[in-house]
Design a protein around this motif. Structure first.
Motif, PDB file in Angstrom:
ATOM      1  N   GLU A  85       2.325  21.408 -37.324  1.00 45.60           N
ATOM      2  CA  GLU A  85       2.200  22.284 -36.158  1.00 45.60           C
ATOM      3  C   GLU A  85       1.487  21.566 -35.019  1.00 45.60           C
ATOM      4  N   TYR A  86       0.326  20.987 -35.305  1.00 50.11           N
ATOM      5  CA  TYR A  86      -0.433  20.283 -34.270  1.00 50.11           C
ATOM      6  C   TYR A  86      -0.306  18.782 -34.516  1.00 50.11           C
ATOM      7  N   ALA A  87       0.395  18.106 -33.635  1.00 44.94           N
ATOM      8  CA  ALA A  87       0.545  16.658 -33.755  1.00 44.94           C
ATOM      9  C   ALA A  87      -0.176  15.974 -32.593  1.00 44.94           C
ATOM     10  N   TYR A  88       0.373  16.115 -31.382  1.00 44.29           N
ATOM     11  CA  TYR A  88      -0.244  15.510 -30.203  1.00 44.29           C
ATOM     12  C   TYR A  88      -0.627  16.591 -29.202  1.00 44.29           C
ATOM     13  N   VAL A  89      -1.756  16.394 -28.549  1.00 45.33           N
ATOM     14  CA  VAL A  89      -2.170  17.224 -27.430  1.00 45.33           C
ATOM     15  C   VAL A  89      -1.361  16.814 -26.202  1.00 45.33           C
ATOM     16  N   VAL A  90      -0.886  17.786 -25.433  1.00 50.18           N
ATOM     17  CA  VAL A  90      -0.121  17.492 -24.224  1.00 50.18           C
ATOM     18  C   VAL A  90      -1.068  17.413 -23.029  1.00 50.18           C
ATOM     19  N   PHE A  91      -1.038  16.294 -22.349  1.00 53.44           N
ATOM     20  CA  PHE A  91      -1.892  16.074 -21.190  1.00 53.44           C
ATOM     21  C   PHE A  91      -1.105  16.404 -19.920  1.00 53.44           C
ATOM     22  N   ASP A  92      -0.913  17.693 -19.690  1.00 58.24           N
ATOM     23  CA  ASP A  92      -0.213  18.143 -18.497  1.00 58.24           C
ATOM     24  C   ASP A  92      -1.232  18.531 -17.430  1.00 58.24           C
ATOM     25  N   GLU A  93      -0.771  19.150 -16.357  1.00 62.24           N
ATOM     26  CA  GLU A  93      -1.676  19.476 -15.248  1.00 62.24           C
ATOM     27  C   GLU A  93      -2.689  20.553 -15.628  1.00 62.24           C
ATOM     28  N   GLY A 138       0.790  -1.223   0.000  1.00 65.38           N
ATOM     29  CA  GLY A 138       0.000   0.000   0.000  1.00 65.38           C
ATOM     30  C   GLY A 138       0.819   1.269   0.000  1.00 65.38           C
ATOM     31  N   GLU A 139       2.092   1.205  -0.404  1.00 65.39           N
ATOM     32  CA  GLU A 139       2.923   2.413  -0.429  1.00 65.39           C
ATOM     33  C   GLU A 139       2.403   3.378  -1.489  1.00 65.39           C
ATOM     34  N   ALA A 140       2.375   4.645  -1.150  1.00 64.66           N
ATOM     35  CA  ALA A 140       1.730   5.652  -1.997  1.00 64.66           C
ATOM     36  C   ALA A 140       2.344   5.734  -3.390  1.00 64.66           C
ATOM     37  N   LYS A 145      11.577  11.637 -25.902  1.00 64.72           N
ATOM     38  CA  LYS A 145      11.833  11.935 -27.314  1.00 64.72           C
ATOM     39  C   LYS A 145      10.544  12.261 -28.047  1.00 64.72           C
ATOM     40  N   LEU A 146       9.490  11.504 -27.777  1.00 65.33           N
ATOM     41  CA  LEU A 146       8.225  11.718 -28.473  1.00 65.33           C
ATOM     42  C   LEU A 146       7.614  13.073 -28.122  1.00 65.33           C
ATOM     43  N   TRP A 147       7.540  13.392 -26.828  1.00 66.75           N
ATOM     44  CA  TRP A 147       6.853  14.597 -26.385  1.00 66.75           C
ATOM     45  C   TRP A 147       7.745  15.830 -26.382  1.00 66.75           C
ATOM     46  N   GLY A 148       9.057  15.634 -26.421  1.00 67.62           N
ATOM     47  CA  GLY A 148       9.945  16.779 -26.303  1.00 67.62           C
ATOM     48  C   GLY A 148       9.992  17.330 -24.898  1.00 67.62           C
ATOM     49  N   MET A 149       9.601  16.529 -23.917  1.00 69.24           N
ATOM     50  CA  MET A 149       9.619  16.917 -22.515  1.00 69.24           C
ATOM     51  C   MET A 149       9.684  15.660 -21.666  1.00 69.24           C
ATOM     52  N   HIS A 150      10.142  15.816 -20.436  1.00 66.17           N
ATOM     53  CA  HIS A 150      10.231  14.672 -19.538  1.00 66.17           C
ATOM     54  C   HIS A 150       8.823  14.232 -19.141  1.00 66.17           C
ATOM     55  N   PRO A 151       8.575  12.929 -19.069  1.00 66.90           N
ATOM     56  CA  PRO A 151       7.228  12.449 -18.736  1.00 66.90           C
ATOM     57  C   PRO A 151       6.786  12.738 -17.310  1.00 66.90           C
ATOM     58  N   ASP A 152       7.654  13.315 -16.473  1.00 65.08           N
ATOM     59  CA  ASP A 152       7.171  13.741 -15.161  1.00 65.08           C
ATOM     60  C   ASP A 152       6.309  14.995 -15.270  1.00 65.08           C
ATOM     61  N   ARG A 153       6.217  15.566 -16.488  1.00 64.64           N
ATOM     62  CA  ARG A 153       5.336  16.715 -16.720  1.00 64.64           C
ATOM     63  C   ARG A 153       3.985  16.297 -17.302  1.00 64.64           C
ATOM     64  N   LEU A 154       3.805  14.994 -17.537  1.00 62.41           N
ATOM     65  CA  LEU A 154       2.567  14.494 -18.117  1.00 62.41           C
ATOM     66  C   LEU A 154       1.714  13.839 -17.044  1.00 62.41           C
ATOM     67  N   ALA A 155       0.403  14.082 -17.125  1.00 58.69           N
ATOM     68  CA  ALA A 155      -0.517  13.456 -16.184  1.00 58.69           C
ATOM     69  C   ALA A 155      -0.728  11.992 -16.554  1.00 58.69           C
ATOM     70  N   PRO A 156      -0.984  11.121 -15.574  1.00 64.99           N
ATOM     71  CA  PRO A 156      -1.094   9.686 -15.870  1.00 64.99           C
ATOM     72  C   PRO A 156      -2.493   9.205 -16.214  1.00 64.99           C
ATOM     73  N   ARG A 188       1.335  10.217  -9.523  1.00 63.18           N
ATOM     74  CA  ARG A 188       0.786  11.513  -9.913  1.00 63.18           C
ATOM     75  C   ARG A 188       1.296  12.011 -11.262  1.00 63.18           C
ATOM     76  N   THR A 189       2.291  11.357 -11.838  1.00 63.39           N
ATOM     77  CA  THR A 189       2.795  11.731 -13.162  1.00 63.39           C
ATOM     78  C   THR A 189       2.905  10.474 -14.012  1.00 63.39           C
ATOM     79  N   PHE A 190       3.113  10.678 -15.307  1.00 66.19           N
ATOM     80  CA  PHE A 190       3.257   9.497 -16.150  1.00 66.19           C
ATOM     81  C   PHE A 190       4.515   8.713 -15.814  1.00 66.19           C
ATOM     82  N   GLU A 191       5.602   9.408 -15.512  1.00 63.77           N
ATOM     83  CA  GLU A 191       6.814   8.690 -15.108  1.00 63.77           C
ATOM     84  C   GLU A 191       6.540   7.851 -13.863  1.00 63.77           C
TER      85      GLU A 191
END
Length: 493
Positions: free
Chosen positions: A411-419, A153-155, A186-197, A161-164
């Motif tokens: 220009e528009y490829a993927y929507v970013v699912f951030d906070e 049950g560890e949190a 590489k895909l998002w151009g950002m670290h996946p700790d910025r993406l919501a899960p 709380r992030t995709f990573e």
């Protein structure tokens, strides 16, 4: 492109007090002739439509380029159908006699992952065999640790709380480190700790412990994921689908039931009076209903009436720009896969696909057509270096095999699912609903979805415009359910 025809009569409603003054002569205006907009116009039953597309061709990203006998889509566009209405639509658009082959072929997916010099089966988390033994050990030990932490049950293992954090909790730190984090960076151009899960949890293949261990010792785990099989036009080029829809709309246009205007921009929208201003048109055009499939930030930018909180929400939306290569070869490639994932940062690309391995008509005989999706979207690609890396992963036999290469940008490829994604889209959607605008499809609803989902979203919009609210709600729910995401499988839709 002039505004003639009975359903434009009296279209300047400058003294109107609101969209309720619409009448049956006003068209349903549809912005964007991608698959969503085309489907909306096709399925509309009540009254005429006016479908507006800024480019000279319909299809949105479901388009094809042709050069020297080679055909290229806007990267991989493989069609997956699960809804009976979609299957019936395809049968209507592409009728086939009993003595003729189908216009579409069904293809069993051949997908690989290139990592640590090895070619693995997809998905990575279920096919570790072939990696260096120390990497396999690291992945399995971390997987056990994550499962034990979840059992306690560890949190961190039960509420990521992030995709990573999700990847680590679900598969262990080793699998996350060797695939999920580098590939998605590489895909998002950002670290996946910025993406919501939340948006990925239903869609990432989650093999059980037996499958992961079996894949680690060499028992191939295949058929996992949504796209184990896909459909594609036999003659080559995904643009066959939007072009078939366009042909149907042109038949309705000849019957006076609608119009399709390409090369036409929407300049301004006034929901309070139910009017749009289009490029090349001297007068405003009144609408009975407004359906938009253009990118959500672009839609809000064209509505001066949008309140400050809606404009702020639109400014908070993020998206991924795309740069990829169309590559033609003089000889067949030495691999038989349809696409491969390349997570290691040292490679300039994260995914490579071979259209002609799936459908040979995508290239002349004894040659191939490829797409190469690049991590860097800002600087000109180093084509000689990329060519050498393609040889290294086996996608090319030799650099000299290249016939030509073209750089493409989206220009528009993927929507970013951030906070910010959830609160911003909720604010915008609630306001658009209040003012009677239906924004739908991948970029209109600001989601990730497949080609089928886009067509279903267009159907739901048509049902909404026809006043069939319950049908529209049910169809839209289906379009958003079980939609594949690009996180592990990438956008092959």
């Amino acid at each position: 492109m002039s505004a003639t025809g009975n359903f434009f009569a009296g279209s300047d409603r400058s003294n109107s007090t609101g969209p309720s003054r619409a009448n049956a002569r006003d068209p349903v205006v549809i912005l964007g002739a991608g698959l969503t907009g085309l489907s909306a116009a096709y399925h509309l039953k009540s009254g005429p439509f006016l479908l507006v597309e800024k480019d000279g061709r319909v299809g949105g990203h479901a388009r094809s380029h042709r050069e020297g006998g080679h055909t290229f889509d806007v990267t991989g566009h493989w069609l997956h159908l699960r809804d009976d209405r979609s299957k019936a639509l395809l049968a209507t658009l592409f009728p086939t006699r009993a003595d003729e082959p189908s216009a579409w072929v069904s293809v069993e997916r051949k997908t690989k992952i290139h990592s640590h010099g090895a070619e693995l089966e997809y998905p990575f988390q279920a096919n570790l065999h072939g990696l260096p033994l120390e990497v396999v050990q690291e992945c399995l030990v971390a997987l056990v640790a994550a499962r034990e932490a979840a059992a306690r049950g560890e949190a961190w293992a039960t509420d990521p709380r992030t995709f990573e954090a999700y990847a680590i909790a679900k598969f262990g730190e080793g699998i996350a480190r060797h695939f999920f984090v580098p590939y998605n960076t590489k895909l998002w151009g950002m670290h996946p700790d910025r993406l919501a899960p939340e948006w990925v949890r239903r869609f990432v293949p989650e093999p059980d412990a037996a499958q992961i261990i079996g894949g680690a010792i060499g028992l191939r785990q295949t058929g996992l994921g949504y796209n184990a099989r896909f459909m594609y036009p036999r003659a080559g080029g995904i643009d066959a689908l939007p072009e078939a829809l366009r042909a149907q709309l042109e038949a309705r246009e000849r019957a006076g039931d609608g119009r399709l205007w390409t090369g036409t921009e929407v300049e301004e929208i006034e929901p309070s009076t139910g009017r749009v201003k289009l490029s090349g048109q001297p007068d405003w055009i009144s609408y009975r209903a407004l359906i938009s499939s253009i990118p959500l930030p672009e839609l809000i930018a064209r509505i001066p009436e949008a309140p400050p909180e809606v404009r702020e929400a639109a400014a908070a939306l993020s998206w991924v720009r795309w740069r990829y290569l169309d590559l033609a070869t003089k000889r067949p490639v030495p691999v038989d896969w349809h696409w491969a994932y390349v997570p290691e940062p040292r490679f300039a690309f994260f995914r490579v696909g071979v259209y002609s391995n799936a459908v040979q008509t995508m290239a002349p005989a004894d040659s191939a057509s490829l797409y190469v999706e690049l991590s860097d979207r800002n600087t000109p690609p180093d084509l000689p270096a990329i060519a050498r890396q393609l040889v290294e992963i086996g996608a090319l036999g030799a650099v000299e095999d290249i016939r030509f290469c073209r750089t493409r940008d989206i220009e528009y490829a993927y929507v970013v699912f951030d906070e910010d994604h959830g609160p911003a889209t909720a604010t915008i959607s609630a306001w658009l609903q209040r003012v009677g605008v239906r924004s739908c499809g991948r970029y209109g609803a600001w989601i990730y979805n497949s080609m089928e989902d886009s067509m279903l979203s267009g159907l739901a919009a048509a049902q909404w415009a026809d006043g069939r609210a319950e049908d529209a709600a049910a169809t839209e729910a289906i379009a958003r359910r079980e939609a594949p995401t690009p996180t592990t499988g990438g956008s092959q839709t």
